[in-house]
Design a protein around this motif. Structure first.
Motif, PDB file in Angstrom:
ATOM      1  N   ASP A 306       0.911  -1.217   0.298  1.00 28.28           N
ATOM      2  CA  ASP A 306      -0.224  -0.240  -0.237  1.00 28.28           C
ATOM      3  C   ASP A 306       0.753   1.157  -0.244  1.00 28.28           C
ATOM      4  OD1 ASP A 306      -1.923  -1.887   2.737  1.00 28.28           O
ATOM      5  OD2 ASP A 306      -1.899  -1.356   0.077  1.00 28.28           O
ATOM      6  N   GLU A 307       2.123   0.982   0.748  1.00 30.29           N
ATOM      7  CA  GLU A 307       2.745   2.191   0.652  1.00 30.29           C
ATOM      8  C   GLU A 307       4.284   1.958   0.431  1.00 30.29           C
ATOM      9  OE1 GLU A 307       0.835   4.757   4.165  1.00 30.29           O
ATOM     10  OE2 GLU A 307       3.103   3.932   4.899  1.00 30.29           O
ATOM     11  N   GLY A 308       4.115   1.569  -1.279  1.00 32.91           N
ATOM     12  CA  GLY A 308       5.305   1.641  -1.433  1.00 32.91           C
ATOM     13  C   GLY A 308       6.714   1.680  -1.610  1.00 32.91           C
ATOM     14  N   ILE A 309       8.080   2.126  -2.128  1.00 33.48           N
ATOM     15  CA  ILE A 309       9.480   2.911  -1.991  1.00 33.48           C
ATOM     16  C   ILE A 309       9.641   3.197  -3.186  1.00 33.48           C
ATOM     17  CG2 ILE A 309      11.345   3.394  -0.834  1.00 33.48           C
ATOM     18  CD1 ILE A 309      10.521   1.396   1.181  1.00 33.48           C
ATOM     19  N   SER A 310       9.728   4.102  -3.290  1.00 36.50           N
ATOM     20  CA  SER A 310      10.017   4.773  -5.024  1.00 36.50           C
ATOM     21  C   SER A 310      11.945   4.852  -5.221  1.00 36.50           C
ATOM     22  CB  SER A 310       9.696   5.953  -5.664  1.00 36.50           C
ATOM     23  OG  SER A 310      10.045   6.132  -6.450  1.00 36.50           O
ATOM     24  N   LYS A 428      -8.804   5.840   2.874  1.00 37.05           N
ATOM     25  CA  LYS A 428      -7.238   5.976   3.516  1.00 37.05           C
ATOM     26  C   LYS A 428      -6.987   4.096   3.159  1.00 37.05           C
ATOM     27  CE  LYS A 428      -3.106   7.114   5.837  1.00 37.05           C
ATOM     28  NZ  LYS A 428      -2.648   7.281   7.441  1.00 37.05           N
ATOM     29  N   TYR A 429      -8.232   3.662   3.775  1.00 31.00           N
ATOM     30  CA  TYR A 429      -8.090   1.997   4.263  1.00 31.00           C
ATOM     31  C   TYR A 429      -8.744   1.189   3.300  1.00 31.00           C
ATOM     32  CZ  TYR A 429      -5.974   3.292   8.667  1.00 31.00           C
ATOM     33  OH  TYR A 429      -5.325   4.242   9.414  1.00 31.00           O
ATOM     34  N   ARG A 430      -8.952   1.699   2.021  1.00 27.75           N
ATOM     35  CA  ARG A 430     -10.523   1.298   1.041  1.00 27.75           C
ATOM     36  C   ARG A 430     -10.104   0.036   1.306  1.00 27.75           C
ATOM     37  NH1 ARG A 430     -13.527   4.857  -0.947  1.00 27.75           N
ATOM     38  NH2 ARG A 430     -14.754   5.017  -0.126  1.00 27.75           N
ATOM     39  N   ARG A 435      -9.512  -5.968  -0.299  1.00 29.48           N
ATOM     40  CA  ARG A 435      -8.223  -7.047  -0.467  1.00 29.48           C
ATOM     41  C   ARG A 435      -8.772  -7.800   0.942  1.00 29.48           C
ATOM     42  NH1 ARG A 435      -2.730  -4.550  -0.429  1.00 29.48           N
ATOM     43  NH2 ARG A 435      -2.460  -6.033  -1.067  1.00 29.48           N
ATOM     44  N   SER A 436      -8.920  -7.475   1.781  1.00 31.09           N
ATOM     45  CA  SER A 436      -9.105  -8.748   3.142  1.00 31.09           C
ATOM     46  C   SER A 436     -10.675  -9.203   3.022  1.00 31.09           C
ATOM     47  CB  SER A 436      -9.180  -8.113   4.278  1.00 31.09           C
ATOM     48  OG  SER A 436      -8.180  -7.459   4.561  1.00 31.09           O
ATOM     49  N   GLU A 587     -19.108   8.129  -6.419  1.00 33.76           N
ATOM     50  CA  GLU A 587     -20.223   7.334  -6.241  1.00 33.76           C
ATOM     51  C   GLU A 587     -19.838   5.517  -6.231  1.00 33.76           C
ATOM     52  OE1 GLU A 587     -23.418  10.225  -7.297  1.00 33.76           O
ATOM     53  OE2 GLU A 587     -23.131   9.275  -8.632  1.00 33.76           O
ATOM     54  N   TRP A 588     -19.283   5.498  -7.103  1.00 35.19           N
ATOM     55  CA  TRP A 588     -19.465   4.132  -7.857  1.00 35.19           C
ATOM     56  C   TRP A 588     -18.293   3.006  -6.739  1.00 35.19           C
ATOM     57  CZ3 TRP A 588     -14.915   1.027  -8.753  1.00 35.19           C
ATOM     58  CH2 TRP A 588     -15.249  -0.405  -9.303  1.00 35.19           C
ATOM     59  N   LEU A 589     -17.427   3.659  -6.134  1.00 36.93           N
ATOM     60  CA  LEU A 589     -16.909   2.929  -4.463  1.00 36.93           C
ATOM     61  C   LEU A 589     -17.201   3.301  -3.648  1.00 36.93           C
ATOM     62  CD1 LEU A 589     -13.226   5.620  -4.422  1.00 36.93           C
ATOM     63  CD2 LEU A 589     -13.364   3.071  -5.905  1.00 36.93           C
ATOM     64  N   LYS A 590     -18.505   4.321  -3.753  1.00 39.00           N
ATOM     65  CA  LYS A 590     -19.265   3.950  -2.383  1.00 39.00           C
ATOM     66  C   LYS A 590     -20.119   1.958  -2.322  1.00 39.00           C
ATOM     67  CE  LYS A 590     -22.540   6.870   0.548  1.00 39.00           C
ATOM     68  NZ  LYS A 590     -22.879   8.032   0.912  1.00 39.00           N
ATOM     69  N   LEU A 591     -20.296   2.518  -3.962  1.00 34.45           N
ATOM     70  CA  LEU A 591     -22.209   1.305  -3.947  1.00 34.45           C
ATOM     71  C   LEU A 591     -20.832  -0.089  -4.043  1.00 34.45           C
ATOM     72  CD1 LEU A 591     -23.859   0.357  -5.450  1.00 34.45           C
ATOM     73  CD2 LEU A 591     -22.953   0.704  -8.102  1.00 34.45           C
ATOM     74  N   PHE A 592     -19.245  -0.311  -4.353  1.00 30.24           N
ATOM     75  CA  PHE A 592     -19.006  -1.148  -4.182  1.00 30.24           C
ATOM     76  C   PHE A 592     -18.337  -1.451  -2.727  1.00 30.24           C
ATOM     77  CE2 PHE A 592     -19.381  -1.500  -8.984  1.00 30.24           C
ATOM     78  CZ  PHE A 592     -19.266  -2.924  -8.650  1.00 30.24           C
ATOM     79  N   ASP A 593     -18.334  -0.724  -2.153  1.00 28.48           N
ATOM     80  CA  ASP A 593     -18.411  -1.028  -0.418  1.00 28.48           C
ATOM     81  C   ASP A 593     -19.043  -1.789  -0.324  1.00 28.48           C
ATOM     82  OD1 ASP A 593     -15.817   0.502  -0.129  1.00 28.48           O
ATOM     83  OD2 ASP A 593     -16.250   2.248   0.013  1.00 28.48           O
TER      84      ASP A 593
END
Length: 1036
Positions: A306-310, A428-430, A435-436, A587-593
């Protein structure tokens, strides 16, 4: 973990309380840079570099702001604003306050962190500089771009050397070996050379790696002692080279999750004497793993999916790690905290057994028996009751939540309660929650095998049908669809698959594995029974939706039926695009939650709820095109209302028509390998595949035949074109031949005319040549004549000079004879008047001396005047000659003739004067001779008188003679000059000789003057002839 926002501050504290990094992540502080302007945005850090001490670091963002972070003093300062992105940094120069920064305009600048002023500006690169390596002494620096590497002297900031390469062989990296005077150059063809810094002499070249483990090197790292080189690339293999032996001594294989290596960095240790053993490996997933190169054990890792290093940099003393994250922030890690578990001392070998206190229960009292429904427990202690209740509560809770437990410690039931309370998951945790919920296995190997198969044939021309502006997004979509097609054959023929997968591809474009597994999980669970009627829409699923809609809103369904609107129009467009066309991103993200948190039937109920909530505008639609537009465009609809309606429908729909009775429960993807997907009519797909293959073969045959026909047609056309071209060439040749004949005739006529003109010109030239020859002959004859005349004049002059000399000799002889006679006479007179001479000898000598001095002065004055006259005459002649040279030729010739005439006249006059003067002198000489004879007679008489007078006046003869002598001198001064000269010559022979010499010199001067005049005339004549000839030659 502390977080610090730089904002618009130019200085401040890095952390506000003493950092205490956790062992789990080791982060000291997270530094972000957000602007507080009218449009707030995040400024991404691009590069970071430590100084020589390791306690300070410098970092630059994409807008050119460069900050210095003092980790020891807990301060940060803005030291420069370059107004353009920096591509590389170096902070370990000899002057500790200076640093180098490579900018986007291909230049390198040196700034001072204390004065914040520009020290130097270096140019020379023609592409972006991505690496700056500083020598251990800090005196030299190497800057590397893709096409060249340049060595700079940091004392003068002048370029010393430049490495030029061919375009086919690019540069990967050029850098100094630590604590050494060696430069290592690494190229894209895997060739590695070592050079001496001062002489640039090639010390050695590393051999090629073995073919069994051959990778293209892209990243490199060297230990502090410069003995071991680590190299990696697009593989999970690491190559370790011994630079002293110039050989590959170890190959390390990283875990299977690692598919490519982006960065390598050795972790320094204070006690390893520079032979670093721990190597940091940054892979493509943004995780940096630290392994021991001797034991090949994974020690610890930083970063996450989630927090990758560049990119990452380790301080020289090995205490800190500075990492630039993929979100643009800067993380500072504590190596001590990360290695705390590794460096933990081993447990003691000696164990102490303590006695059991008496107030404790015995082991028999702690025994308990668990039965169904209740637990038997002893009643002696209160603590045992509490323990029994806890056990019972835990048993019941575990039994109820066993089904809802998810990976990563999450509970599905609690997530649903949270979702119903807030309506959506935290942004932040969506992704983590999704994935869980979907229980993604993250099968890197299986996904890599699908990706390695390349782009599927069905999606080669995807950009033609779906012209996406972002090339990266199109490439990720193409790879995801190809992986799905390689996973199951049916997806290569599914026309709506790009519409279904596109929102997930856009959401997970930076992690293709997660994107693929999310889409695959969606197809397996929420797209159940979609492919049973393939290639038609899923009639069974659409029937479920229609039954639910008929139960909850018969009026709307009847309106659809009245206007011939089927479920393929009001339900299928929403399903095949998973609502991405009618909803915004939020709206789409909220729906698929909610979709991912519930049963797969939730998606079908969402279609019904969307129609029910939109019944008012749908009932007003009467045209089929209006219905099509409504279900393919966004509408003014609150998604929260739709979601509440979905939950209501899920609860109020009867079980006989409820979709959950017909759809299976959620099934996650299997770990290791993906499950086989064959929920489709195989015979249809196979038939379609066969038909498609047959059509493809027929198409290939048709294309081959068409190609053959086209080739034949092209050959026929080419033959026809060649024939036409041949005929055209023949016509052109015929026309050209005719034209050439006409041109030849014209050329012949022109040639004849030219020959005629040439003959005329030749005749004219011949005539001119004859005239010139005649003129030259005449000129030559004239020249010969002039030369002969000059020779005759010279002979005349010579004869004249000889005659003059002879005459002078004769005159001189006569004068000598006269002088002899005179001498004899004088001797006789002296003998006769010896006594008289003795008496007045003194007076006579004094008188003669005065006369001689006067004569010498007069002679000298005459000579001076003659010399001045000659000089003036010569200057006038030179001026005349210089002025006459600039005049025109005709005028010069006329002037020459005139001068010649004047000279001749002058010469004639002079000659006449000379003859006249000679006659006068001859006459005068005869008269003088007569006078001399008379004077001799009178002198004899005078002498006789004087002798007698001398005898008489012997006492004072001088007083009486002086007046007489003065009277005679006055009388002689009244005579002409010739008489004076003759008298003087009679008195003194030397005076007479000097007069003759002056006459001879005057004659010689006159002859020289005549000769110069002749020479001048000849020179002017020659110049005039040359000027006359030059225009004639130019005219010819």
């Amino acid at each position: 973990m502390q977080s610090t926002d730089l904002g618009n501050k130019e200085s401040g504290k890095i952390w506000h309380r003493k950092p205490s990094p956790a062992t789990r992540d080791g982060i000291i502080v997270n530094i972000i840079h957000n602007t507080s302007d009218y449009h707030p945005k995040v400024l991404r850090f691009l590069n970071v570099a430590f100084d020589g001490s390791g306690d300070s670091l410098i970092a630059g963002d994409h807008q050119g702001n460069i900050y210095v972070f003092d980790l020891y003093g807990n301060r940060f300062n803005l030291v420069q604003r370059t107004a353009q992105a920096c591509t590389a940094l170096a902070f370990n120069l000899r002057r500790k306050s200076e640093f180098l920064v490579a900018l986007a305009d291909y230049s390198i600048k040196c700034f001072d962190t204390v004065t914040k002023e520009l020290v130097s500006w270096m140019r020379g690169h023609e592409s972006s500089v991505f690496s700056i390596s500083v020598h251990a002494s800090g005196k030299y620096a190497i800057t590397t771009s893709s096409d060249t590497a340049q060595l700079w002297d940091l004392d003068t900031f002048q370029r010393k050397r430049k490495l030029n390469i061919r375009q086919s062989v690019g540069i990967q990296k050029v850098f100094f070996l630590p604590l050494s005077n060696t430069i290592l150059s690494c190229f894209k063809d895997n060739s590695i050379f070592a050079w001496e810094c001062d002489t640039l002499f090639c010390k050695y070249q590393l051999p090629a790696p073995p073919e069994s483990s051959s990778i293209l090197y892209k990243v490199f790292a060297v230990t502090r002692d410069g003995r071991i080189l680590a190299a990696g690339g697009k593989s999970n293999h690491l190559h370790l080279w011994c630079l002293e032996a110039t050989q590959l001594f170890r190959i390390i294989q990283m875990p299977t999750k690692v598919r490519a290596i982006r960065h390598l960095e050795f972790l320094p240790d204070s006690f390893d004497a520079g032979s670093n053993q721990v190597l940091g490996v940054l892979s493509q997933d943004g995780i940096m793993r630290f392994v021991n190169i001797q034991t090949c054990k994974l020690l610890f890792e930083i970063g996450s999916l989630d927090e990758g290093i560049s990119s990452s940099v380790i301080s020289p003393h090995g205490r800190y790690i500075a990492s630039i994250m993929e979100n643009g922030s800067l993380n500072i890690y504590s190596v001590q905290a990360l290695t705390q578990e590794i460096n933990k001392p081993p447990p003691p070998l000696v164990k102490v057994i303590e006695d059991i206190p008496k107030n404790k229960l015995s082991s028999v009292d702690l025994k308990m028996k668990v039965t169904s429904g209740r637990v038997q427990q002893p009643a002696k202690s209160r603590e045992s009751k509490i323990q029994t209740r806890i056990l019972k509560q835990d048993l019941t809770g575990n039994f109820e939540s066993k089904e809802n437990e998810l990976s990563d410690g999450l509970n599905k039931k609690r997530l649903q309660i949270l979702l119903k309370g807030y309506g959506e998951y935290p942004t932040k945790y969506r992704m983590f929650i999704w994935r869980s919920l979907l229980q993604l296995p993250e099968n890197h190997t299986a996904f890599s095998s699908l990706i390695d198969k390349g782009t599927h044939v069905a999606f080669l021309n995807l950009q033609k049908k779906y012209p996406i502006k972002s090339r990266k997004l199109l490439r990720v979509l193409q790879r995801t669809l190809s992986a799905l097609a390689h996973w199951s054959v049916i997806f290569s023929d599914t026309p709506y698959l790009p519409l279904l997968a596109f929102p997930f591809v856009k959401l997970f474009q930076n992690n293709q594995l997660i994107c693929f597994e999310v889409v695959a999980t969606l197809i397996i669970n929420w797209c159940q029974h979609w492919f049973e009627y393939f290639p038609n829409p899923p009639i069974n699923i659409l029937s479920m939706i229609e039954n639910v809609l008929a139960f909850h809103d018969k009026e709307l369904l009847q309106h659809f039926i009245d206007h011939d609107v089927t479920s393929q129009l009001y339900a299928w467009p929403l399903l095949e695009t998973v609502f991405s066309e009618v909803l915004t991103r939020e709206e789409w993200l909220k729906l698929f939650d909610n979709v991912f948190s519930n049963h797969p039937s939730f998606l079908l109920m969402t279609v019904v709820a969307y129609n029910v909530c939109s019944r008012a505008p749908l009932l007003n639609c009467n045209l089929k095109n209006d219905f099509q537009y409504f279900f393919h465009h966004r509408n003014n609809l609150d998604i929260s209302v739709v979601i509440r309606e979905v939950y209501r429908l899920m609860e109020t729909t009867p079980s006989d028509i409820h979709p959950d009775s017909m759809l299976d429960a959620f099934v996650a993807l299997t770990k290791g390998q993906y499950p086989v997907f064959n929920q489709y009519p195989k015979f249809i797909v196979d038939y379609q595949t066969q038909e498609r293959e047959r059509i493809r073969n027929d198409e290939l045959d048709y294309l081959r035949e068409r190609q053959t026909v086209e080739d034949m047609q092209a050959e026929v056309d080419q033959q026809r074109v060649e024939d036409e071209a041949w005929y055209q060439k023949q016509e052109l040749l015929h026309k050209a031949e005719e034209t050439r004949r006409a041109m030849l005739l014209q050329e012949e006529e022109k040639m004849i005319q030219q020959r005629q003109r040439l003959a005329a010109v030749k005749r004219e030239l011949k005539i001119k040549e004859i005239h010139l020859q005649d003129a030259a002959r005449r000129r030559f004859l004239k020249l010969q004549q002039d030369q002969r005349e000059m020779e005759l004049r010279r002979l005349d002059d010579e004869i004249g000079r000889k005659n003059l000399a002879r005459n002078q000799e004769a005159v001189a002889k006569e004068m000598r004879e006269d002088a002899d006679v005179y001498r004899r006479k004088v001797d006789l007179e002296e003998h006769m008047f010896h006594k008289l001479i003795e008496t007045d000898q003194t007076q006579i000598q004094r008188t003669q001396k005065v006369i001689k001095e006067n004569m010498a002065k007069a002679e000298q004055a005459c000579l001076n005047n003659d010399w001045k006259i000659q000089t003036l005459h010569k200057q006038k002649c030179d001026d005349l000659q210089r002025s006459k040279c600039y005049q025109e030729v005709a005028r010069l010739l006329q002037e020459n003739r005139r001068k010649e005439t004047e000279v001749l006249n002058a010469m004639l006059e002079e000659e006449a004067k000379k003859w006249k003067e000679a006659e006068e002198k001859e006459f005068y000489l005869r008269s003088e001779k007569k006078t001399a004879a008379l004077s001799d007679a009178s002198r004899k008489q005078f002498l006789n008188r004087e002798i007698s007078a001398a005898v008489e006046h012997a006492e004072n003869p001088c007083n009486k003679e002086a007046p007489r002598f003065q009277n005679e001198q006055v009388a002689s001064s009244c005579l002409p000059r010739t008489s004076q000269l003759n008298d003087i010559s009679e008195m003194d022979p030397s005076a007479h000789i000097s007069v003759n010499r002056r006459t001879i010199e005057w004659d010689t001067t006159g002859q020289d003057l005549i000769k110069k005049v002749r020479n001048l005339r000849q020179r002017l004549t020659a110049q005039a002839r040359n000027r006359c000839q030059t225009p004639g030659l130019l005219a010819t």
